[in-house]
Design a protein around this motif. Sequence first.
Motif, PDB file in Angstrom:
ATOM      1  N   THR A 124       1.120  -0.525   0.515  1.00 34.92           N
ATOM      2  CA  THR A 124       0.042   0.011   0.014  1.00 34.92           C
ATOM      3  C   THR A 124       0.533   1.259  -0.085  1.00 34.92           C
ATOM      4  OG1 THR A 124      -1.950  -0.868   0.836  1.00 34.92           O
ATOM      5  CG2 THR A 124      -2.218   1.133   0.847  1.00 34.92           C
ATOM      6  N   VAL A 125       1.800   1.517   0.640  1.00 33.52           N
ATOM      7  CA  VAL A 125       3.197   2.558   0.847  1.00 33.52           C
ATOM      8  C   VAL A 125       3.242   2.452  -0.337  1.00 33.52           C
ATOM      9  CG1 VAL A 125       5.093   3.299   2.008  1.00 33.52           C
ATOM     10  CG2 VAL A 125       2.603   1.928   3.707  1.00 33.52           C
TER      11      VAL A 125
ATOM     12  N   GLN B  39       4.415   5.707  -4.801  1.00 31.43           N
ATOM     13  CA  GLN B  39       3.912   5.420  -7.452  1.00 31.43           C
ATOM     14  C   GLN B  39       3.318   6.852  -7.146  1.00 31.43           C
ATOM     15  OE1 GLN B  39       2.913   1.356  -8.532  1.00 31.43           O
ATOM     16  NE2 GLN B  39       4.488   0.285  -8.249  1.00 31.43           N
ATOM     17  N   HIS B  40       2.235   7.382  -7.423  1.00 36.55           N
ATOM     18  CA  HIS B  40       1.870   8.150  -7.104  1.00 36.55           C
ATOM     19  C   HIS B  40       2.375   9.656  -6.553  1.00 36.55           C
ATOM     20  CE1 HIS B  40      -0.436   5.429  -9.453  1.00 36.55           C
ATOM     21  NE2 HIS B  40      -0.883   4.301  -8.725  1.00 36.55           N
TER      22      HIS B  40
END
Length: 93
Positions: free
Chosen positions: A46-47, A52-53
Amino acid sequence: MTEVFINKASGKVAAQKPLYRGGGGMQETTLHISSFQENYANVMATVDMVRQHKSDAPIILTVSPVALAWTFQGADVVTANTEGRSVLRAVLG
């Protein structure tokens, strides 16, 4: 949550017991108590997705203060709640 249900055919995980709110799926799922390693991998994934975004996004992780109302493990609900929270707290540490 560490107490989850896995669909036997697809491997998808749900945090609610089958039949919740009138749904089906009791025969298609199995109870699974997720491990430290599984939860750690999920948190890290999740991290990584967030990074990435938006690489500089602040990330705050907590363990819910809401206690389990019931358990499907066959253990006492207080014990299941304490064990599950302990695993999640260790992951976040």
